[in-house]
Write an enzyme that holds these catalytic residues in place. Structure first.
Site, PDB file in Angstrom:
ATOM      1  N   ILE A   3       0.846  -1.193   0.000  1.00  0.00           N
ATOM      2  CA  ILE A   3       0.000   0.000   0.000  1.00  0.00           C
ATOM      3  C   ILE A   3       0.883   1.245   0.000  1.00  0.00           C
ATOM      4  O   ILE A   3       0.570   2.241  -0.648  1.00  0.00           O
ATOM      5  CB  ILE A   3      -0.950  -0.009   1.217  1.00  0.00           C
ATOM      6  CG1 ILE A   3      -1.961  -1.157   1.074  1.00  0.00           C
ATOM      7  CG2 ILE A   3      -1.672   1.326   1.351  1.00  0.00           C
ATOM      8  CD1 ILE A   3      -2.884  -1.320   2.267  1.00  0.00           C
ATOM      9  N   ASP A  16      15.310   1.857  11.148  1.00  0.00           N
ATOM     10  CA  ASP A  16      14.635   0.921  12.029  1.00  0.00           C
ATOM     11  C   ASP A  16      13.921   1.767  13.067  1.00  0.00           C
ATOM     12  O   ASP A  16      14.569   2.416  13.896  1.00  0.00           O
ATOM     13  CB  ASP A  16      15.661  -0.012  12.686  1.00  0.00           C
ATOM     14  CG  ASP A  16      15.023  -1.036  13.608  1.00  0.00           C
ATOM     15  OD1 ASP A  16      13.885  -0.805  14.074  1.00  0.00           O
ATOM     16  OD2 ASP A  16      15.667  -2.057  13.900  1.00  0.00           O
ATOM     17  N   ILE A  43       3.762   1.520   8.564  1.00  0.00           N
ATOM     18  CA  ILE A  43       4.594   0.577   9.303  1.00  0.00           C
ATOM     19  C   ILE A  43       3.760  -0.117  10.368  1.00  0.00           C
ATOM     20  O   ILE A  43       3.084   0.545  11.163  1.00  0.00           O
ATOM     21  CB  ILE A  43       5.764   1.303   9.983  1.00  0.00           C
ATOM     22  CG1 ILE A  43       6.631   2.008   8.939  1.00  0.00           C
ATOM     23  CG2 ILE A  43       6.605   0.333  10.794  1.00  0.00           C
ATOM     24  CD1 ILE A  43       7.670   2.904   9.550  1.00  0.00           C
ATOM     25  N   TYR A  91      -6.825 -10.896  14.148  1.00  0.00           N
ATOM     26  CA  TYR A  91      -6.053  -9.649  14.083  1.00  0.00           C
ATOM     27  C   TYR A  91      -5.433  -9.340  15.442  1.00  0.00           C
ATOM     28  O   TYR A  91      -4.390  -8.712  15.523  1.00  0.00           O
ATOM     29  CB  TYR A  91      -6.960  -8.507  13.611  1.00  0.00           C
ATOM     30  CG  TYR A  91      -6.204  -7.345  13.009  1.00  0.00           C
ATOM     31  CD1 TYR A  91      -5.369  -7.527  11.910  1.00  0.00           C
ATOM     32  CD2 TYR A  91      -6.325  -6.057  13.530  1.00  0.00           C
ATOM     33  CE1 TYR A  91      -4.677  -6.473  11.350  1.00  0.00           C
ATOM     34  CE2 TYR A  91      -5.643  -4.992  12.967  1.00  0.00           C
ATOM     35  CZ  TYR A  91      -4.827  -5.207  11.885  1.00  0.00           C
ATOM     36  OH  TYR A  91      -4.137  -4.149  11.333  1.00  0.00           O
ATOM     37  N   LYS A 118      -3.325  -0.841  16.511  1.00  0.00           N
ATOM     38  CA  LYS A 118      -3.937   0.137  15.606  1.00  0.00           C
ATOM     39  C   LYS A 118      -4.855   1.096  16.370  1.00  0.00           C
ATOM     40  O   LYS A 118      -4.974   2.269  16.006  1.00  0.00           O
ATOM     41  CB  LYS A 118      -4.720  -0.579  14.509  1.00  0.00           C
ATOM     42  CG  LYS A 118      -3.864  -1.302  13.491  1.00  0.00           C
ATOM     43  CD  LYS A 118      -2.987  -0.350  12.686  1.00  0.00           C
ATOM     44  CE  LYS A 118      -2.315  -1.067  11.525  1.00  0.00           C
ATOM     45  NZ  LYS A 118      -1.420  -0.169  10.758  1.00  0.00           N
ATOM     46  N   THR A 166      -1.499  -7.956   0.571  1.00  0.00           N
ATOM     47  CA  THR A 166      -0.105  -7.539   0.642  1.00  0.00           C
ATOM     48  C   THR A 166       0.723  -8.595   1.375  1.00  0.00           C
ATOM     49  O   THR A 166       0.188  -9.524   1.988  1.00  0.00           O
ATOM     50  CB  THR A 166       0.034  -6.203   1.389  1.00  0.00           C
ATOM     51  OG1 THR A 166      -0.415  -6.387   2.746  1.00  0.00           O
ATOM     52  CG2 THR A 166      -0.800  -5.120   0.722  1.00  0.00           C
ATOM     53  N   LEU A 167       2.032  -8.417   1.356  1.00  0.00           N
ATOM     54  CA  LEU A 167       2.936  -9.331   2.060  1.00  0.00           C
ATOM     55  C   LEU A 167       2.610  -9.381   3.548  1.00  0.00           C
ATOM     56  O   LEU A 167       2.568 -10.448   4.162  1.00  0.00           O
ATOM     57  CB  LEU A 167       4.385  -8.882   1.848  1.00  0.00           C
ATOM     58  CG  LEU A 167       5.478  -9.749   2.478  1.00  0.00           C
ATOM     59  CD1 LEU A 167       5.489 -11.127   1.838  1.00  0.00           C
ATOM     60  CD2 LEU A 167       6.844  -9.075   2.309  1.00  0.00           C
TER      61      LEU A 167
END
Length: 256
Positions: free
Chosen positions: A19, A64, A92, A156, A163, A194-195
């Site tokens: 994304i 990082d 991230i 999740y 989040k 996505t990955l």
């Protein structure tokens, strides 16, 4: 050219299906000059290859986000390369794979700490680093979140709590940085293959359920998330801060 003359930083590009990369393409299409970060040499080559496809040469910098010294070095380098910063895109998030299956009550203390540090605290640390580069001309900080912050999404787990912390951080940062004309908003995107998403147990079923229940009867396109970020990065959204915009084909409004 909504972002002509603007400088941006995108964190979280892993590959062409990220994304973060869709957002970067949308920003670059409208004239933004971008810098990118990578964590570790494993991702550096992929980020360099993608950035090389853009019209303007992009600084590629290590970062990082669990290390304060790397965040400090990142913004020192950006200050030298760009002078000012107008857009920061935070894509991230991380939790150990074993925490993204089974019961949330079984979350380990270490897994919880890692998810909060990487996924939520990093936004605060990056915003603090960006503030001196944004305060002269104003700026827009955009963070990627998900419905699991608001409602239970099976598997999740600890990432939902991270989040939720991120979304609260968006509001508090918007309050702190608003007097300097720095806006902070989030995009709550629907599930995208996505990955990172493939690390969530049962993700394929999640995609199918979302498609069937969303009012638009489809899954969100990754380019639609990029365009929403473009809106939040540009002057078109100059009166919006502290908000989380859902880009999920309407799934978040459905009760049953």
């Amino acid at each position: 050219m909504l972002l002509e003359g603007k400088k941006g930083l995108v964190l979280g590009v892993a590959n062409k299906r990220s994304i973060a990369w869709a957002i970067a393409q949308a920003l670059a299409r409208e004239g933004a000059e971008l810098a990118f970060t990578y964590q570790g040499d494993r991702l550096k080559e992929s980020v360099e290859e993608l950035a090389g496809t853009l019209a303007q040469k992009s600084p590629i910098l290590p970062c990082d986000v669990t290390k304060d010294e790397e965040i400090k070095s990142l913004f020192n380098a950006l200050g030298q390369a760009f002078g000012a910063l107008h857009v920061l895109v935070h894509c991230i998030a991380f939790a150990p794979k074993e925490e993204l299956e089974g019961r949330t009550v079984d979350t380990s203390r270490n897994g919880f700490s890692i998810a909060q540090d990487v996924s939520a605290y990093s936004l605060l640390a990056l915003a603090k680093g960006a503030e001196p580069l944004m305060e002269k001309e104003g700026g827009s900080i955009i963070a990627l979140t998900y419905l699991g912050a608001e409602k239970v999404v099976p598997n999740y787990n600890v990432m939902g709590m991270a989040k939720a912390s991120l979304e609260s951080g968006i509001r508090y940062l918007a309050y702190d940085l608003g007097p300097k004309n720095i806006r902070v908003n989030g995009i709550s995107a629907g599930p995208v293959n996505t990955l990172a998403a493939r690390g969530i147990s049962g993700f394929t079923d999640m995609l199918a359920h979302h498609r069937d229940k969303a009012p638009l009867k489809r899954n969100v396109e990754i380019s639609e998330i990029g365009d929403a970020a473009l809106f939040l990065a540009s002057s078109l959204s100059s009166g919006i801060t502290g908000e989380v915009i859902h880009v999920d084909c309407g799934y978040s409004i459905v009760g049953m």
